[in-house]
Design a protein around this motif. Structure first.
Motif, PDB file in Angstrom:
ATOM      1  N   MET A   1       0.826  -1.199   0.000  1.00 20.40           N
ATOM      2  CA  MET A   1       0.000   0.000   0.000  1.00 20.40           C
ATOM      3  C   MET A   1       0.865   1.256   0.000  1.00 20.40           C
ATOM      4  O   MET A   1       0.538   2.245  -0.646  1.00 20.40           O
ATOM      5  N   GLU A   2       1.973   1.200   0.742  1.00 22.44           N
ATOM      6  CA  GLU A   2       2.847   2.371   0.823  1.00 22.44           C
ATOM      7  C   GLU A   2       3.504   2.675  -0.519  1.00 22.44           C
ATOM      8  O   GLU A   2       3.662   3.844  -0.883  1.00 22.44           O
ATOM      9  N   ILE A   3       3.851   1.650  -1.267  1.00 20.12           N
ATOM     10  CA  ILE A   3       4.489   1.865  -2.566  1.00 20.12           C
ATOM     11  C   ILE A   3       3.508   2.466  -3.569  1.00 20.12           C
ATOM     12  O   ILE A   3       3.886   3.300  -4.397  1.00 20.12           O
ATOM     13  N   ILE A   4       2.237   2.084  -3.465  1.00 20.14           N
ATOM     14  CA  ILE A   4       1.223   2.684  -4.340  1.00 20.14           C
ATOM     15  C   ILE A   4       1.056   4.159  -4.018  1.00 20.14           C
ATOM     16  O   ILE A   4       0.976   5.006  -4.928  1.00 20.14           O
ATOM     17  N   PHE A   5       1.039   4.485  -2.734  1.00 15.14           N
ATOM     18  CA  PHE A   5       0.942   5.892  -2.332  1.00 15.14           C
ATOM     19  C   PHE A   5       2.165   6.674  -2.795  1.00 15.14           C
ATOM     20  O   PHE A   5       2.053   7.817  -3.241  1.00 15.14           O
ATOM     21  N   PHE A   6       3.352   6.059  -2.705  1.00  9.71           N
ATOM     22  CA  PHE A   6       4.579   6.706  -3.163  1.00  9.71           C
ATOM     23  C   PHE A   6       4.490   7.051  -4.639  1.00  9.71           C
ATOM     24  O   PHE A   6       4.803   8.168  -5.054  1.00  9.71           O
ATOM     25  N   TYR A   7       4.071   6.087  -5.446  1.00  6.64           N
ATOM     26  CA  TYR A   7       3.976   6.330  -6.886  1.00  6.64           C
ATOM     27  C   TYR A   7       2.874   7.329  -7.223  1.00  6.64           C
ATOM     28  O   TYR A   7       3.010   8.104  -8.173  1.00  6.64           O
ATOM     29  N   LEU A   8       1.797   7.334  -6.471  1.00  9.50           N
ATOM     30  CA  LEU A   8       0.734   8.313  -6.687  1.00  9.50           C
ATOM     31  C   LEU A   8       1.234   9.725  -6.404  1.00  9.50           C
ATOM     32  O   LEU A   8       1.004  10.649  -7.203  1.00  9.50           O
ATOM     33  N   VAL A   9       1.939   9.894  -5.293  1.00  9.93           N
ATOM     34  CA  VAL A   9       2.503  11.211  -4.966  1.00  9.93           C
ATOM     35  C   VAL A   9       3.564  11.602  -5.988  1.00  9.93           C
ATOM     36  O   VAL A   9       3.671  12.764  -6.382  1.00  9.93           O
ATOM     37  N   ALA A  10       4.351  10.629  -6.452  1.00 11.55           N
ATOM     38  CA  ALA A  10       5.357  10.909  -7.478  1.00 11.55           C
ATOM     39  C   ALA A  10       4.703  11.382  -8.765  1.00 11.55           C
ATOM     40  O   ALA A  10       5.186  12.322  -9.405  1.00 11.55           O
ATOM     41  N   LEU A  11       3.599  10.758  -9.141  1.00  9.48           N
ATOM     42  CA  LEU A  11       2.879  11.171 -10.341  1.00  9.48           C
ATOM     43  C   LEU A  11       2.352  12.597 -10.193  1.00  9.48           C
ATOM     44  O   LEU A  11       2.493  13.419 -11.112  1.00  9.48           O
ATOM     45  N   VAL A  12       1.776  12.899  -9.042  1.00  7.53           N
ATOM     46  CA  VAL A  12       1.275  14.259  -8.801  1.00  7.53           C
ATOM     47  C   VAL A  12       2.421  15.266  -8.823  1.00  7.53           C
ATOM     48  O   VAL A  12       2.297  16.363  -9.386  1.00  7.53           O
ATOM     49  N   ALA A  13       3.574  14.906  -8.249  1.00 10.33           N
ATOM     50  CA  ALA A  13       4.722  15.813  -8.231  1.00 10.33           C
ATOM     51  C   ALA A  13       5.251  16.066  -9.634  1.00 10.33           C
ATOM     52  O   ALA A  13       5.574  17.203  -9.993  1.00 10.33           O
ATOM     53  N   VAL A  14       5.319  15.023 -10.452  1.00 10.21           N
ATOM     54  CA  VAL A  14       5.819  15.189 -11.825  1.00 10.21           C
ATOM     55  C   VAL A  14       4.844  16.016 -12.652  1.00 10.21           C
ATOM     56  O   VAL A  14       5.254  16.906 -13.404  1.00 10.21           O
ATOM     57  N   VAL A  15       3.563  15.751 -12.526  1.00 12.14           N
ATOM     58  CA  VAL A  15       2.561  16.531 -13.267  1.00 12.14           C
ATOM     59  C   VAL A  15       2.589  17.993 -12.809  1.00 12.14           C
ATOM     60  O   VAL A  15       2.530  18.915 -13.632  1.00 12.14           O
ATOM     61  N   SER A  16       2.729  18.222 -11.515  1.00 13.91           N
ATOM     62  CA  SER A  16       2.800  19.592 -11.010  1.00 13.91           C
ATOM     63  C   SER A  16       4.060  20.293 -11.499  1.00 13.91           C
ATOM     64  O   SER A  16       4.026  21.472 -11.861  1.00 13.91           O
ATOM     65  N   GLY A  17       5.176  19.567 -11.522  1.00 10.38           N
ATOM     66  CA  GLY A  17       6.406  20.144 -12.060  1.00 10.38           C
ATOM     67  C   GLY A  17       6.286  20.472 -13.538  1.00 10.38           C
ATOM     68  O   GLY A  17       6.805  21.487 -14.007  1.00 10.38           O
ATOM     69  N   PHE A  18       5.587  19.609 -14.287  1.00 13.82           N
ATOM     70  CA  PHE A  18       5.351  19.894 -15.695  1.00 13.82           C
ATOM     71  C   PHE A  18       4.478  21.134 -15.858  1.00 13.82           C
ATOM     72  O   PHE A  18       4.711  21.956 -16.748  1.00 13.82           O
ATOM     73  N   LEU A  19       3.476  21.283 -14.996  1.00 11.14           N
ATOM     74  CA  LEU A  19       2.607  22.462 -15.070  1.00 11.14           C
ATOM     75  C   LEU A  19       3.357  23.742 -14.717  1.00 11.14           C
ATOM     76  O   LEU A  19       3.012  24.816 -15.208  1.00 11.14           O
ATOM     77  N   VAL A  20       4.385  23.629 -13.891  1.00 14.93           N
ATOM     78  CA  VAL A  20       5.179  24.815 -13.547  1.00 14.93           C
ATOM     79  C   VAL A  20       5.823  25.397 -14.795  1.00 14.93           C
ATOM     80  O   VAL A  20       5.855  26.615 -14.971  1.00 14.93           O
ATOM     81  N   ILE A  21       6.305  24.547 -15.667  1.00 13.26           N
ATOM     82  CA  ILE A  21       6.995  25.061 -16.854  1.00 13.26           C
ATOM     83  C   ILE A  21       6.074  25.261 -18.056  1.00 13.26           C
ATOM     84  O   ILE A  21       6.453  25.933 -19.003  1.00 13.26           O
ATOM     85  N   ARG A  22       4.870  24.708 -18.043  1.00 16.79           N
ATOM     86  CA  ARG A  22       4.003  24.810 -19.202  1.00 16.79           C
ATOM     87  C   ARG A  22       2.832  25.778 -19.053  1.00 16.79           C
ATOM     88  O   ARG A  22       2.198  26.100 -20.056  1.00 16.79           O
ATOM     89  N   CYS A  23       2.513  26.232 -17.862  1.00 14.87           N
ATOM     90  CA  CYS A  23       1.378  27.145 -17.700  1.00 14.87           C
ATOM     91  C   CYS A  23       1.696  28.497 -18.330  1.00 14.87           C
ATOM     92  O   CYS A  23       2.818  28.979 -18.266  1.00 14.87           O
ATOM     93  N   GLN A  24       0.684  29.091 -18.924  1.00 12.89           N
ATOM     94  CA  GLN A  24       0.860  30.398 -19.554  1.00 12.89           C
ATOM     95  C   GLN A  24       0.955  31.511 -18.518  1.00 12.89           C
ATOM     96  O   GLN A  24       1.695  32.460 -18.694  1.00 12.89           O
TER      97      GLN A  24
END
Length: 167
Positions: A1-24
């Motif tokens: 369960m902890e590894i699933i939560f880790f990957y979920l948070v990692a996905l949110v962090a990567v998507v948020s980092g992508f939005l930092v550089i792509r938002c207008q």
């Protein structure tokens, strides 16, 4: 369960980092950065460092982001700033990919040294996170701490000078 939560948070962090550089909008980019900071705080909690998680939220997601939003609103970045820096996105993407490949290369070829520091898990449990961090920050790292505060002050003054129309 902890590894699933880790990957979920990692996905949110990567998507948020992508939005930092792509938002207008710079404000939307700053909000994506706040979300990335919260993901880092979640990782600190998962590493059993609740003090660092609280500092991450209070200092970075709170104070530093307020400072960044203040500078963004003070500079009033409009469409001319977006047009001027469009070419930099391509070069920064190429440089980022090169750094990423270098990091992956060194991680794959590297090995763990097994070296341990002076502070063990028993020391952290007996003394505490806060006391160890405070003692280290204000004895060994006092000069870098003060230099960082001076650099933040210079950045604020520079933003005010740039925002002022007539000197």
């Amino acid at each position: 369960m902890e590894i699933i939560f880790f990957y979920l948070v990692a996905l949110v962090a990567v998507v948020s980092g992508f939005l930092v550089i792509r938002c207008q909008s710079p404000v939307n980019s700053a909000l994506g950065l706040v979300n990335t900071f919260f993901c880092l705080a979640i990782y600190y909690v998962m590493l059993r460092a609740p003090f660092m998680a609280a500092v991450q939220i209070m200092v970075y997601a709170g104070a530093i982001m307020v400072l960044i939003l203040f500078v963004i609103m003070l500079l009033n970045l409009g469409t001319e700033a977006r047009k001027r820096y469009t070419n930099g996105i391509v070069w920064s993407s190429i440089a980022s990919l090169m750094v990423l490949f270098n990091v992956i290369f060194f991680i794959k070829r590297g090995r763990v040294t097994g070296a341990e520091g002076d502070i063990t898990a028993f020391t952290v449990q007996s003394v505490g996170h806060v006391e160890l961090i405070g003692t280290t920050m204000f004895t060994e790292f006092l000069l870098p701490f003060e230099i960082a505060s001076i650099l933040l002050l210079v950045a604020i003054v520079g933003a005010v000078v740039l925002a002022k129309k007539e000197v």
